[in-house]
Write a protein that holds these residues in place. Structure first.
Motif, PDB file in Angstrom:
ATOM      1  N   MET A   1       0.813  -1.212   0.000  1.00  0.00           N
ATOM      2  CA  MET A   1       0.000   0.000   0.000  1.00  0.00           C
ATOM      3  C   MET A   1       0.848   1.265   0.000  1.00  0.00           C
ATOM      4  N   ASN A   2       2.117   1.151  -0.396  1.00  0.00           N
ATOM      5  CA  ASN A   2       3.000   2.310  -0.338  1.00  0.00           C
ATOM      6  C   ASN A   2       3.409   2.806  -1.707  1.00  0.00           C
ATOM      7  N   GLY A   3       2.601   2.540  -2.733  1.00  0.00           N
ATOM      8  CA  GLY A   3       3.001   2.879  -4.087  1.00  0.00           C
ATOM      9  C   GLY A   3       2.946   4.352  -4.399  1.00  0.00           C
ATOM     10  N   VAL A   4       2.017   5.096  -3.795  1.00  0.00           N
ATOM     11  CA  VAL A   4       1.805   6.488  -4.158  1.00  0.00           C
ATOM     12  C   VAL A   4       1.574   7.292  -2.901  1.00  0.00           C
ATOM     13  N   VAL A   5       2.175   8.474  -2.835  1.00  0.00           N
ATOM     14  CA  VAL A   5       1.924   9.404  -1.739  1.00  0.00           C
ATOM     15  C   VAL A   5       1.298  10.649  -2.319  1.00  0.00           C
TER      16      VAL A   5
ATOM     17  N   GLY B   1       6.735   9.391  -4.112  1.00  0.00           N
ATOM     18  CA  GLY B   1       6.885   7.984  -3.779  1.00  0.00           C
ATOM     19  C   GLY B   1       7.369   7.184  -4.967  1.00  0.00           C
ATOM     20  N   THR B   2       7.019   5.893  -4.980  1.00  0.00           N
ATOM     21  CA  THR B   2       7.569   5.000  -5.994  1.00  0.00           C
ATOM     22  C   THR B   2       7.057   5.314  -7.389  1.00  0.00           C
ATOM     23  N   ALA B   3       5.824   5.824  -7.508  1.00  0.00           N
ATOM     24  CA  ALA B   3       5.311   6.140  -8.846  1.00  0.00           C
ATOM     25  C   ALA B   3       6.131   7.237  -9.487  1.00  0.00           C
ATOM     26  N   ALA B   4       6.439   8.288  -8.711  1.00  0.00           N
ATOM     27  CA  ALA B   4       7.250   9.371  -9.256  1.00  0.00           C
ATOM     28  C   ALA B   4       8.654   8.888  -9.593  1.00  0.00           C
ATOM     29  N   GLY B   5       9.186   8.016  -8.751  1.00  0.00           N
ATOM     30  CA  GLY B   5      10.509   7.474  -9.045  1.00  0.00           C
ATOM     31  C   GLY B   5      10.529   6.701 -10.345  1.00  0.00           C
TER      32      GLY B   5
ATOM     33  N   GLU C   1       7.163  -1.207  -7.451  1.00  0.00           N
ATOM     34  CA  GLU C   1       8.195  -0.485  -8.177  1.00  0.00           C
ATOM     35  C   GLU C   1       7.688   0.825  -8.754  1.00  0.00           C
ATOM     36  N   GLY C   2       6.384   1.099  -8.589  1.00  0.00           N
ATOM     37  CA  GLY C   2       5.818   2.348  -9.083  1.00  0.00           C
ATOM     38  C   GLY C   2       5.252   2.274 -10.485  1.00  0.00           C
ATOM     39  N   MET C   3       5.145   1.064 -11.046  1.00  0.00           N
ATOM     40  CA  MET C   3       4.665   0.914 -12.424  1.00  0.00           C
ATOM     41  C   MET C   3       3.168   0.600 -12.457  1.00  0.00           C
ATOM     42  N   PRO C   4       2.458   1.098 -13.483  1.00  0.00           N
ATOM     43  CA  PRO C   4       1.057   0.712 -13.664  1.00  0.00           C
ATOM     44  C   PRO C   4       0.967  -0.735 -14.131  1.00  0.00           C
ATOM     45  N   VAL C   5       0.256  -1.561 -13.365  1.00  0.00           N
ATOM     46  CA  VAL C   5       0.160  -2.971 -13.723  1.00  0.00           C
ATOM     47  C   VAL C   5      -1.279  -3.445 -13.828  1.00  0.00           C
ATOM     48  N   GLU C   6      -2.245  -2.600 -13.417  1.00  0.00           N
ATOM     49  CA  GLU C   6      -3.651  -2.965 -13.502  1.00  0.00           C
ATOM     50  C   GLU C   6      -4.480  -1.727 -13.839  1.00  0.00           C
TER      51      GLU C   6
END
Length: 571
Positions: free
Chosen positions: A1-5, A382-386, A432-437
């Protein structure tokens, strides 16, 4: 649950420095000005590019604003009007008067804010009301605690609303802020008992029974507290004669999601879509009787469709609406008390995947210090921006594959019109911050293409509500995905680059998207609508300003042509 802040806009430095009123003014001005570019000045040939500025002529006034983001029209600085040889700041009130000149023929003198009679006396009030609502929401957010759940935080992030709507936060009714998702509201539901002889239900609404217990001879029915206030005295008779009983409040607070009337109920882990008899943006948000019927019917029909889509496009998910419940107390209360059960995204998201509202991912609206960019989420961190910084093209390609291609295949392969605008799609982000769904929702906007499905078993009105002809269906699909959705995400991805590189990155993003759509088109034998799309034929954009001016029902709002982002992209 830590993919996006997600950041809270009211706590941002720009918001604190500029003041809430200035941020609301900037956001309201930007929304109306975008509409003017798209629906008024553009179709009349009164828009030009000049260096970093977009110039437009409106009611014989020349306006300029620095822009980026292509079709998304993100403003990188204040809008100005040429006055006596000098550029001066443009205000919302002034822009409203210019719109009234163009659309209603009224005077636009600075010393006469009332002017002559206009053809829409409500319009200025709607724009002003939307601006005031943004101010209220920003102040409320500053004192509120956002949900810890990242999905719910994203649902409550849309402070500015639709970027191409003249009054995106206009809403009716009193005390609305108590129920506003953007204010981080949470509240218990009212629980009613419906006597079984007047119970109305369809499909499978049994999840509602987990909210509490009804006395013998009654069935539990949750109700939105705002709707209970709005119905008021209309409920007196059924309460008095025992057709309804009041069972108090739910044990836990429900959390409103982006549509305002749909909430997440944590005790049963479901979303509940209520009727709210007030106008929110364009529509009075009620569950019409035929929509109650159609939701359960469509859920049954779409199950095999989404099963096939998930096999062809792994990561495709949807939120079924398996049943509804209400009370047979006449059409008004049948609709007013109707509640549709919907799955929650946590029920369908894969392990380690965080669902985030697409509208929140697209929330940043400009570069640099311009106040408008601080509105909804401030920035994606967070990870999405990274992942965006590391591989913007790879991130974008994964997004297009998961969001756009299943929508196209639902239409061409199954005759199903999804409505994938930014508020109807949740994007699953991996660690990893990638769109997967991609998780699609809201069956009110989902339609069946007429002639490809047998709807003879539905009531006539319900069948009409659940279907589009092929042309109308394609217009809705291509508008939602190619005008409303992908351009906003593309502008966000391009905005992650240095300003000088952003335009080039934007071109690369659209070239990549075109190649992906072309490969899909080849698989489907290149049907004519896809050939036109790939050839760069202009796209239909929903004419929200024209619709509000004409006071049209939302379903009657038409389209205006806009530039296809595939135009000029090399095959």
């Amino acid at each position: 649950m830590n993919g996006v802040v997600l950041d809270s806009p009211a706590g941002s430095p720009a918001c604190a420095a500029a003041g809430v009123a200035d941020v609301a003014e900037s956001a309201a001005l930007a929304a109306l000005l975008r509409c003017c570019v798209r629906e008024v000045a553009g179709p009349r040939g009164q828009v030009w590019a000049a260096g970093p500025y977009l110039l437009l002529r409106l009611a014989e006034n020349l306006i300029r604003v620095p822009t980026s983001g292509g079709l998304a029209l993100r403003f990188d600085g204040p809008a100005e009007r040429l006055e006596c040889g000098s550029w001066r700041p443009l205000s919302v009130d002034r822009l409203v008067r210019l719109v009234e000149v163009e659309l209603g023929g009224r005077a636009a003198r600075d010393d006469d804010p009332g002017g002559d009679a206009t053809h829409n006396e409500e319009f200025a009030g709607q724009v002003a009301g939307s601006r005031a609502a943004i101010s209220i929401l920003l102040r409320e957010r500053a004192a509120a605690t956002p949900p810890e759940d990242p999905w719910l935080a994203s649902e409550q992030a849309l402070v500015f609303g639709h970027p191409f709507h003249p009054s995106p936060k206009a809403r009716g009714g009193a005390d609305w802020v108590r129920y506003a998702p953007e204010a981080h509201a949470a509240f218990p539901l009212r629980l009613l008992g419906v006597r079984d002889d007047v119970l109305a239900a369809g499909g499978d609404p049994l999840a509602l029974d987990g909210l509490g217990h009804a006395p013998p001879g009654y069935t539990l029915l949750p109700a939105h507290p705002w709707q209970m206030e709005l119905l008021g005295t209309e409920l007196a008779a059924p309460f008095a004669d025992g057709r309804l009983v009041d069972l108090g409040h739910s044990a836990r607070a429900a959390v409103p999601t982006s549509s305002v009337r749909t909430v997440y109920e944590p005790r049963i882990g479901k979303c509940l879509k209520f009727s709210i008899d007030v106008r929110i943006t364009n529509c009075v948000r009620k569950n019409a009787w035929y929509e109650l019927t159609a939701a359960a019917e469509l859920s049954a029909r779409l199950a095999p469709v989404f099963s096939d889509l998930a096999e062809r496009f792994p990561g495709t998910r949807w939120l079924p609406e398996p049943g509804y419940r209400s009370a047979s107390l006449g059409t008004r209360l049948l609709e007013g008390l109707g509640v549709i059960v919907r799955s929650s995204p946590w029920e369908v998201a894969g392990p380690g995947v965080t669902p985030v509202l697409a509208g929140a991912l697209a929330g940043t609206r400009g570069r640099g210090a311009h106040k408008e960019r601080e509105g909804e989420t401030g920035d994606i961190r967070g990870t999405a921006a990274g992942a965006l910084r590391r591989d913007p093209l790879g991130w974008w390609g994964a997004y297009v594959d998961h969001v756009a291609l299943p929508v196209l295949d639902a239409y061409f392969g199954h005759g199903v019109v999804l409505e994938p605008h930014l508020q109807n799609v949740l994007v699953g982000i991996d660690p990893e911050g990638m769109p997967v769904e991609a998780i699609f929702r809201d069956l009110e906007g989902t339609k069946l293409v007429a002639g490809r499905h047998d709807v003879s078993g539905l009531p006539v009105v319900a069948a009409r509500s659940a279907t589009y002809d092929a042309t109308r269906g394609w217009n809705r699909v291509v508008y939602c995905i190619m005008v409303n959705h992908l351009p906003e995400i593309a502008a966000t991805v391009a905005g992650s680059a240095a300003p000088r590189a952003a335009d080039e990155l934007l071109r690369e993003l659209w070239a990549d998207a075109r190649a992906r759509v072309a490969r899909y088109a080849d698989e489907r034998g290149r049907p004519l609508p896809l050939r036109d799309l790939l050839a760069g034929v202009p796209l239909p954009a929903k004419a929200n300003l024209s619709g509000r001016w004409a006071r049209s029902a939302d379903r009657e709002v038409g389209y205006v042509p806009v530039t296809n982002p595939f135009a000029g992209v090399c095959a």
